[in-house]
Design a protein around this motif. Structure first.
Motif, PDB file in Angstrom:
ATOM      1  N   SER A 129       0.813  -1.228   0.000  1.00 50.69           N
ATOM      2  CA  SER A 129       0.000   0.000   0.000  1.00 50.69           C
ATOM      3  C   SER A 129       0.839   1.267   0.000  1.00 50.69           C
ATOM      4  O   SER A 129       0.421   2.310   0.486  1.00 50.69           O
ATOM      5  N   TYR A 173      -2.644   8.059   9.124  1.00 50.76           N
ATOM      6  CA  TYR A 173      -2.870   7.443   7.810  1.00 50.76           C
ATOM      7  C   TYR A 173      -4.036   6.463   7.875  1.00 50.76           C
ATOM      8  O   TYR A 173      -4.353   5.919   8.937  1.00 50.76           O
ATOM      9  N   ARG A 216      -6.950   1.833   2.588  1.00 57.16           N
ATOM     10  CA  ARG A 216      -8.143   1.136   2.108  1.00 57.16           C
ATOM     11  C   ARG A 216      -7.751  -0.135   1.376  1.00 57.16           C
ATOM     12  O   ARG A 216      -8.447  -1.135   1.438  1.00 57.16           O
ATOM     13  N   THR A 229      -1.772  14.088  -6.861  1.00 58.04           N
ATOM     14  CA  THR A 229      -2.785  13.063  -6.622  1.00 58.04           C
ATOM     15  C   THR A 229      -3.939  13.206  -7.615  1.00 58.04           C
ATOM     16  O   THR A 229      -4.412  12.226  -8.194  1.00 58.04           O
ATOM     17  N   ALA A 265      -5.854   8.756  -8.090  1.00 61.30           N
ATOM     18  CA  ALA A 265      -6.679   8.763  -6.878  1.00 61.30           C
ATOM     19  C   ALA A 265      -8.034   8.107  -7.103  1.00 61.30           C
ATOM     20  O   ALA A 265      -8.680   8.323  -8.132  1.00 61.30           O
ATOM     21  N   SER A 266      -8.458   7.316  -6.148  1.00 64.38           N
ATOM     22  CA  SER A 266      -9.824   6.799  -6.128  1.00 64.38           C
ATOM     23  C   SER A 266     -10.740   7.900  -5.588  1.00 64.38           C
ATOM     24  O   SER A 266     -10.276   8.872  -4.977  1.00 64.38           O
ATOM     25  N   TRP A 315     -12.691   7.537  -3.144  1.00 61.68           N
ATOM     26  CA  TRP A 315     -12.508   7.419  -1.688  1.00 61.68           C
ATOM     27  C   TRP A 315     -11.356   8.319  -1.219  1.00 61.68           C
ATOM     28  O   TRP A 315     -11.480   9.059  -0.240  1.00 61.68           O
ATOM     29  N   ALA A 316     -10.232   8.269  -1.948  1.00 64.97           N
ATOM     30  CA  ALA A 316      -9.047   9.042  -1.552  1.00 64.97           C
ATOM     31  C   ALA A 316      -9.316  10.540  -1.661  1.00 64.97           C
ATOM     32  O   ALA A 316      -8.952  11.320  -0.767  1.00 64.97           O
ATOM     33  N   MET A 333      -2.421  11.535  -1.013  1.00 67.47           N
ATOM     34  CA  MET A 333      -2.491  10.090  -1.235  1.00 67.47           C
ATOM     35  C   MET A 333      -1.094   9.499  -1.116  1.00 67.47           C
ATOM     36  O   MET A 333      -0.101  10.143  -1.475  1.00 67.47           O
ATOM     37  N   ASP A 367      -3.930   2.654  -2.194  1.00 64.52           N
ATOM     38  CA  ASP A 367      -5.219   3.329  -2.021  1.00 64.52           C
ATOM     39  C   ASP A 367      -5.263   3.719  -0.549  1.00 64.52           C
ATOM     40  O   ASP A 367      -5.891   3.072   0.290  1.00 64.52           O
ATOM     41  N   ILE A 378      -4.238   7.191   2.401  1.00 64.54           N
ATOM     42  CA  ILE A 378      -4.139   8.632   2.641  1.00 64.54           C
ATOM     43  C   ILE A 378      -3.227   8.876   3.831  1.00 64.54           C
ATOM     44  O   ILE A 378      -3.280   8.129   4.809  1.00 64.54           O
TER      45      ILE A 378
END
Lengths: 276, 276
Positions: free
Chosen positions: A85, A166, A169, A215, A221-222, A224-225, A241, A246, A248
């Motif tokens: 990650s 942090y 995900r 990002t 970036a998703s 979510w992020a 990010m 995925d 932060i």
């Protein structure tokens, strides 16, 4: 013989790949964290690599063993950071292994020479481009020119050992990103622009600002992020990010992250890789 | 705004002085110690520099203030290390001041850029040649090519945060040594030879062995120092002289040092200069 290596999270980067892996790497900027990898080496009948107590293929660490070990060894790495990650876990394992083997076999390698083996192992396995050179240094590291430790050129941005929050995900495959030409084109353009901008005013605040721009611009970036980093900003903090996960990281705005997952806390590591 | 800088003791060196102080410096090898200098900066009516609570001329730190401060400041440095006996106290004060001013005035200097100002201050005042670049890095630092941080070339020898004993008998004036041509000729010859030999096999043990050779060959050692390091070796330890101080540092053989003065103990600092 044991070695310790910090985590490293990249805020922004641009890949610089060449045929020679010791000249390959990335430019960009990232932060070393106190979540560490501790690696020990001892003599064994056959070479075995254990990751958090479980026998593992660990191709990056195995590459380092094949280059440096004079006899079969048992390598044990205990990771405090998440794997896959963007915390540089594979680099941390490989770099710690290189330091530990250097000490175990009394190879007489300098820090940069040992670290260069771990850097080449990462590049060859496409698991990372810039973690090892930053993990070898510690702190908030600017990667000015790509390459292995001792070849690439770095500097640091002075920074206190601040608390870092942090939320993770899920993983992103570094290899998948590095082998996607369209994605890499966007990454390399926005990463180079962010580095040029950072060098006009290299501070932690500008690092966070430019990481956030990267990002968005890189397309990594998703949703979510993006939602998570906006929540932190609305709460008065700074977030971006973690490249590549995925995930932060944030300074401040701790409570605003709670609805995005389990919030963990660590510190900036001012110390780089070394014997334990 | 506060910054922390480790001590640095040189084992061997050769001076490399040029007209441009940012290209000047020394080659050699030395060890950063956990005895630190903590420097804070705050706004003031007139610029004042305090060393361990006492108003001080502090020419090296003053040079840094003159280069970086936008307004008058009160600079306070607390030193854990002895002054004038080879622990890099003047470099530590100047380097911490550069980091603290960079943060206080939000100058946006990188670590190397801030440290370069402290390096030039040391060279211009003839108080040191190689402490700042090593203190900026941390650990056991090899100075491969002279110059300011970011210009000079360094590497590290991997090393655990080992216990280090030391005994200080008195100061040696760096300026007096640097301006003695005959002495500098012997120093530069034996320092270069020691560095070449160390690079064949860069380990802590070889650093100690070559530092001891340099101690004898350079002509810098007092009879007290020679007696002390031989006592440590007879007790199974490793010792050498601190460059430049009438002082000894040692790994092991603690009790054998007792007849040479008050034995103090610290640790190797793997961490270099940074904000506190």
């Amino acid at each position: 013989m044991r070695a310790w290596v910090p985590s490293h999270i990249t805020g922004f980067f641009a890949a610089r790949q060449q045929d020679d892996p010791s000249l390959s790497g990335s430019i960009g900027c990232g932060l070393c964290l106190a979540l560490g990898a501790t690696t020990s080496v001892e003599g064994a009948e056959d070479t075995e690599i254990f990751l958090n107590g479980v026998a593992s293929v660990a191709p990056v660490t195995r590459y380092v063993v094949e280059k440096l070990a004079k006899e079969p060894v048992r390598v044990k790495t205990e990771l405090e950071m998440p794997f896959g990650s963007g915390f540089g876990a594979s680099g941390a394992g490989a770099l710690g292994c290189a330091y530990a083997l250097n000490a175990h076999f009394d190879l007489g390698l300098t820090a940069n020479q040992a670290a260069a083996v771990a850097h080449v192992a990462e590049v060859a396995n496409r698991t990372g481009l810039g973690d090892v050179i930053a993990q070898n240094e510690g702190g908030l590291v600017v990667r000015l020119e790509p390459g292995a430790p001792g070849t690439g050129r770095i500097d640091r941005i002075p920074v206190s050992p601040l608390k870092v929050d942090y939320v993770v995900r899920g993983p992103i495959s570094t290899r998948d990103v590095l082998t996607d030409p369209a994605l890499m084109k966007a990454i390399n353009q926005s990463g180079l622009a962010a580095l040029k901008e950072l060098l006009k005013r290299p501070t932690l605040v500008d690092f966070m600002r430019l990481s956030r721009c990267f990002t968005i611009q890189s397309g990594l970036a998703s949703q979510w992020a993006i939602d998570a980093l906006e929540a932190v900003e609305c709460a008065g903090g700074m977030a971006s990010m973690i490249m590549l996960g995925d995930a932060i990281f944030a300074f401040g705005g701790h409570d605003s992250l709670k609805s995005f997952g389990e919030v963990q806390t660590t510190f900036i590591s001012q110390r780089g890789a070394n014997l334990d």
